[in-house]
Design a protein around this motif. Structure first.
Motif, PDB file in Angstrom:
ATOM      1  N   ILE A 197      -5.190  17.510 -19.235  1.00 36.17           N
ATOM      2  CA  ILE A 197      -3.916  17.560 -18.655  1.00 36.17           C
ATOM      3  C   ILE A 197      -3.733  16.404 -17.165  1.00 36.17           C
ATOM      4  O   ILE A 197      -2.766  16.495 -17.202  1.00 36.17           O
ATOM      5  CB  ILE A 197      -3.751  19.612 -18.302  1.00 36.17           C
ATOM      6  CG1 ILE A 197      -1.893  19.533 -17.811  1.00 36.17           C
ATOM      7  CG2 ILE A 197      -4.048  19.989 -17.167  1.00 36.17           C
ATOM      8  CD1 ILE A 197      -1.093  18.834 -18.747  1.00 36.17           C
ATOM      9  N   ASP A 198      -5.218  16.930 -16.405  1.00 37.60           N
ATOM     10  CA  ASP A 198      -4.697  16.383 -15.738  1.00 37.60           C
ATOM     11  C   ASP A 198      -4.660  14.398 -15.514  1.00 37.60           C
ATOM     12  O   ASP A 198      -3.329  13.986 -14.741  1.00 37.60           O
ATOM     13  CB  ASP A 198      -6.028  16.763 -14.968  1.00 37.60           C
ATOM     14  CG  ASP A 198      -7.714  15.870 -14.794  1.00 37.60           C
ATOM     15  OD1 ASP A 198      -7.643  16.000 -16.311  1.00 37.60           O
ATOM     16  OD2 ASP A 198      -8.106  15.864 -14.530  1.00 37.60           O
ATOM     17  N   LYS A 199      -5.334  13.857 -16.533  1.00 37.02           N
ATOM     18  CA  LYS A 199      -5.569  12.735 -16.859  1.00 37.02           C
ATOM     19  C   LYS A 199      -3.607  12.417 -17.626  1.00 37.02           C
ATOM     20  O   LYS A 199      -2.983  11.116 -17.517  1.00 37.02           O
ATOM     21  CB  LYS A 199      -6.595  12.391 -17.896  1.00 37.02           C
ATOM     22  CG  LYS A 199      -6.198  10.856 -17.940  1.00 37.02           C
ATOM     23  CD  LYS A 199      -7.471  10.496 -19.346  1.00 37.02           C
ATOM     24  CE  LYS A 199      -7.603   9.293 -18.826  1.00 37.02           C
ATOM     25  NZ  LYS A 199      -8.540   8.441 -20.165  1.00 37.02           N
ATOM     26  N   TYR A 200      -3.627  13.411 -18.439  1.00 36.01           N
ATOM     27  CA  TYR A 200      -1.888  12.902 -19.056  1.00 36.01           C
ATOM     28  C   TYR A 200      -0.680  12.612 -17.352  1.00 36.01           C
ATOM     29  O   TYR A 200      -0.300  12.340 -17.782  1.00 36.01           O
ATOM     30  CB  TYR A 200      -1.856  14.207 -20.288  1.00 36.01           C
ATOM     31  CG  TYR A 200      -0.712  14.110 -20.729  1.00 36.01           C
ATOM     32  CD1 TYR A 200      -0.597  13.419 -21.944  1.00 36.01           C
ATOM     33  CD2 TYR A 200       1.177  14.430 -20.306  1.00 36.01           C
ATOM     34  CE1 TYR A 200       1.399  12.857 -22.258  1.00 36.01           C
ATOM     35  CE2 TYR A 200       1.697  14.743 -20.162  1.00 36.01           C
ATOM     36  CZ  TYR A 200       2.094  14.086 -22.081  1.00 36.01           C
ATOM     37  OH  TYR A 200       3.306  13.770 -22.589  1.00 36.01           O
TER      38      TYR A 200
ATOM     39  N   THR B 109      -5.746  18.538  -8.555  1.00 35.77           N
ATOM     40  CA  THR B 109      -5.669  19.890  -7.116  1.00 35.77           C
ATOM     41  C   THR B 109      -4.177  20.285  -7.424  1.00 35.77           C
ATOM     42  O   THR B 109      -4.366  22.053  -7.457  1.00 35.77           O
ATOM     43  CB  THR B 109      -5.110  18.475  -6.211  1.00 35.77           C
ATOM     44  OG1 THR B 109      -6.513  18.105  -5.620  1.00 35.77           O
ATOM     45  CG2 THR B 109      -4.936  19.748  -4.796  1.00 35.77           C
ATOM     46  N   ALA B 110      -3.597  19.753  -8.593  1.00 35.26           N
ATOM     47  CA  ALA B 110      -2.172  20.400  -8.764  1.00 35.26           C
ATOM     48  C   ALA B 110      -2.539  22.236  -9.379  1.00 35.26           C
ATOM     49  O   ALA B 110      -1.703  22.955  -9.245  1.00 35.26           O
ATOM     50  CB  ALA B 110      -1.008  19.663  -8.840  1.00 35.26           C
ATOM     51  N   CYS B 111      -3.570  21.371 -10.860  1.00 36.15           N
ATOM     52  CA  CYS B 111      -3.855  22.102 -12.048  1.00 36.15           C
ATOM     53  C   CYS B 111      -4.414  23.487 -10.678  1.00 36.15           C
ATOM     54  O   CYS B 111      -4.253  24.693 -11.545  1.00 36.15           O
ATOM     55  CB  CYS B 111      -4.511  21.545 -12.499  1.00 36.15           C
ATOM     56  SG  CYS B 111      -3.563  20.494 -14.033  1.00 36.15           S
ATOM     57  N   LYS B 112      -5.567  23.236  -9.946  1.00 34.35           N
ATOM     58  CA  LYS B 112      -6.421  24.121  -9.175  1.00 34.35           C
ATOM     59  C   LYS B 112      -5.094  24.603  -8.822  1.00 34.35           C
ATOM     60  O   LYS B 112      -5.739  26.190  -8.204  1.00 34.35           O
ATOM     61  CB  LYS B 112      -7.431  23.395  -8.855  1.00 34.35           C
ATOM     62  CG  LYS B 112      -8.383  22.492  -9.229  1.00 34.35           C
ATOM     63  CD  LYS B 112      -9.668  22.305  -8.142  1.00 34.35           C
ATOM     64  CE  LYS B 112     -10.908  21.385  -9.332  1.00 34.35           C
ATOM     65  NZ  LYS B 112     -12.157  20.446  -8.304  1.00 34.35           N
ATOM     66  N   LYS B 113      -4.216  24.881  -7.774  1.00 34.88           N
ATOM     67  CA  LYS B 113      -3.490  25.367  -7.654  1.00 34.88           C
ATOM     68  C   LYS B 113      -2.636  26.343  -8.413  1.00 34.88           C
ATOM     69  O   LYS B 113      -1.788  26.729  -7.657  1.00 34.88           O
ATOM     70  CB  LYS B 113      -2.577  25.240  -6.313  1.00 34.88           C
ATOM     71  CG  LYS B 113      -3.265  24.494  -4.929  1.00 34.88           C
ATOM     72  CD  LYS B 113      -3.013  23.537  -4.876  1.00 34.88           C
ATOM     73  CE  LYS B 113      -3.393  22.620  -2.881  1.00 34.88           C
ATOM     74  NZ  LYS B 113      -3.085  21.939  -1.973  1.00 34.88           N
ATOM     75  N   GLY B 114      -2.596  26.100  -9.286  1.00 38.47           N
ATOM     76  CA  GLY B 114      -1.411  27.017 -10.475  1.00 38.47           C
ATOM     77  C   GLY B 114      -0.463  26.187 -10.412  1.00 38.47           C
ATOM     78  O   GLY B 114       0.969  27.231 -10.754  1.00 38.47           O
ATOM     79  N   HIS B 115      -0.398  24.943  -9.917  1.00 44.94           N
ATOM     80  CA  HIS B 115       1.276  24.620 -10.063  1.00 44.94           C
ATOM     81  C   HIS B 115       1.291  23.783 -11.722  1.00 44.94           C
ATOM     82  O   HIS B 115       2.888  23.619 -11.998  1.00 44.94           O
ATOM     83  CB  HIS B 115       1.445  23.222  -9.046  1.00 44.94           C
ATOM     84  CG  HIS B 115       1.018  24.156  -7.856  1.00 44.94           C
ATOM     85  ND1 HIS B 115       2.066  24.003  -6.970  1.00 44.94           N
ATOM     86  CD2 HIS B 115       0.531  23.929  -6.760  1.00 44.94           C
ATOM     87  CE1 HIS B 115       1.943  24.056  -5.868  1.00 44.94           C
ATOM     88  NE2 HIS B 115       1.037  24.258  -6.032  1.00 44.94           N
ATOM     89  N   ILE B 116       0.641  23.578 -12.335  1.00 44.62           N
ATOM     90  CA  ILE B 116       1.256  23.095 -14.165  1.00 44.62           C
ATOM     91  C   ILE B 116       0.573  24.492 -15.117  1.00 44.62           C
ATOM     92  O   ILE B 116      -0.401  25.461 -14.839  1.00 44.62           O
ATOM     93  CB  ILE B 116       0.122  21.859 -14.322  1.00 44.62           C
ATOM     94  CG1 ILE B 116       0.134  21.143 -12.811  1.00 44.62           C
ATOM     95  CG2 ILE B 116      -0.117  21.609 -15.503  1.00 44.62           C
ATOM     96  CD1 ILE B 116      -0.451  19.860 -13.142  1.00 44.62           C
ATOM     97  N   ARG B 117       1.538  24.237 -15.954  1.00 42.65           N
ATOM     98  CA  ARG B 117       1.421  25.733 -17.134  1.00 42.65           C
ATOM     99  C   ARG B 117       2.105  24.884 -18.223  1.00 42.65           C
ATOM    100  O   ARG B 117       2.472  23.643 -18.467  1.00 42.65           O
ATOM    101  CB  ARG B 117       2.720  26.609 -17.212  1.00 42.65           C
ATOM    102  CG  ARG B 117       2.454  27.731 -15.941  1.00 42.65           C
ATOM    103  CD  ARG B 117       4.138  28.374 -15.217  1.00 42.65           C
ATOM    104  NE  ARG B 117       3.909  29.832 -14.883  1.00 42.65           N
ATOM    105  CZ  ARG B 117       2.958  30.766 -14.590  1.00 42.65           C
ATOM    106  NH1 ARG B 117       2.736  31.394 -15.823  1.00 42.65           N
ATOM    107  NH2 ARG B 117       2.866  31.687 -13.993  1.00 42.65           N
TER     108      ARG B 117
ATOM    109  N   LYS C  24      -6.470  24.844 -16.081  1.00 42.68           N
ATOM    110  CA  LYS C  24      -7.398  24.302 -15.248  1.00 42.68           C
ATOM    111  C   LYS C  24      -7.135  22.822 -16.198  1.00 42.68           C
ATOM    112  O   LYS C  24      -7.231  22.220 -16.830  1.00 42.68           O
ATOM    113  CB  LYS C  24      -8.788  24.551 -15.591  1.00 42.68           C
ATOM    114  CG  LYS C  24      -9.140  26.252 -15.700  1.00 42.68           C
ATOM    115  CD  LYS C  24     -10.406  26.020 -16.417  1.00 42.68           C
ATOM    116  CE  LYS C  24     -11.025  27.427 -15.745  1.00 42.68           C
ATOM    117  NZ  LYS C  24     -12.368  28.390 -15.571  1.00 42.68           N
ATOM    118  N   PRO C  25      -7.824  22.138 -15.183  1.00 41.08           N
ATOM    119  CA  PRO C  25      -7.620  20.492 -14.713  1.00 41.08           C
ATOM    120  C   PRO C  25      -7.913  19.609 -16.184  1.00 41.08           C
ATOM    121  O   PRO C  25      -8.012  18.841 -17.141  1.00 41.08           O
ATOM    122  CB  PRO C  25      -8.437  19.937 -13.742  1.00 41.08           C
ATOM    123  CG  PRO C  25      -8.001  20.927 -12.770  1.00 41.08           C
ATOM    124  CD  PRO C  25      -7.938  21.469 -13.571  1.00 41.08           C
ATOM    125  N   SER C  26      -9.239  20.497 -16.836  1.00 40.58           N
ATOM    126  CA  SER C  26      -9.694  20.105 -18.210  1.00 40.58           C
ATOM    127  C   SER C  26      -9.278  20.580 -19.556  1.00 40.58           C
ATOM    128  O   SER C  26      -9.298  19.941 -20.669  1.00 40.58           O
ATOM    129  CB  SER C  26     -11.023  20.648 -17.940  1.00 40.58           C
ATOM    130  OG  SER C  26     -11.156  21.914 -17.985  1.00 40.58           O
TER     131      SER C  26
END
Length: 126
Positions: free
Chosen positions: A3-6, A21-29, A36-38
């Motif tokens: 998801i982070d790469k996408y 970092t945005a994934c780790k902070k919970g800004h992405i669903r 998680k970023p992976s």
């Protein structure tokens, strides 16, 4: 694809590190679950991304082979963000109550220097 790469490939983030970092902070669903970023994404996944006080809503159409140009982004995603999200941001930007008005709150550095200069000049008069 992760998801982070996408999100980096379709130009929502300038670097992969910022996307991670945005994934780790919970800004992405993805499909209404904080990820998680992976986390791998697949076509037809629904992504909600919080960026600059706007909740972007995306639908994944395809997986890009690498970072794509700005003109090609629409091939890989559909942006279904409602217009009301952007209108709320515009209202905040131009609201008089959003930023501190001059004379309210803590003094700025310039204000501090003027206050100190005024107080020093009073001490010299005595």
């Amino acid at each position: 694809m992760r998801i982070d790469k996408y999100l980096w490939c379709v130009r929502y983030f300038k670097t992969r590190n910022i996307a991670t970092t945005a994934c780790k902070k919970g800004h992405i669903r993805v499909n209404d679950a904080i990820v998680k970023p992976s986390r791998d994404i697949y076509p037809m996944d629904k992504i909600v991304l919080r960026l600059n006080q706007v909740n972007y809503q995306l639908t994944v159409l395809d997986i890009p082979p690498s970072r794509v140009g700005a003109k090609l982004v629409d091939i890989y995603r559909i942006d279904t963000t409602p217009k009301s999200e952007f209108e709320a941001q515009e209202l905040l930007k131009y609201s008089k109550d959003y930023y501190r008005q001059k004379g309210e709150g803590r003094p700025t550095k310039k204000d501090r220097r003027e206050i100190d200069g005024y107080l020093e000049s009073d001490d010299n008069k005595e």
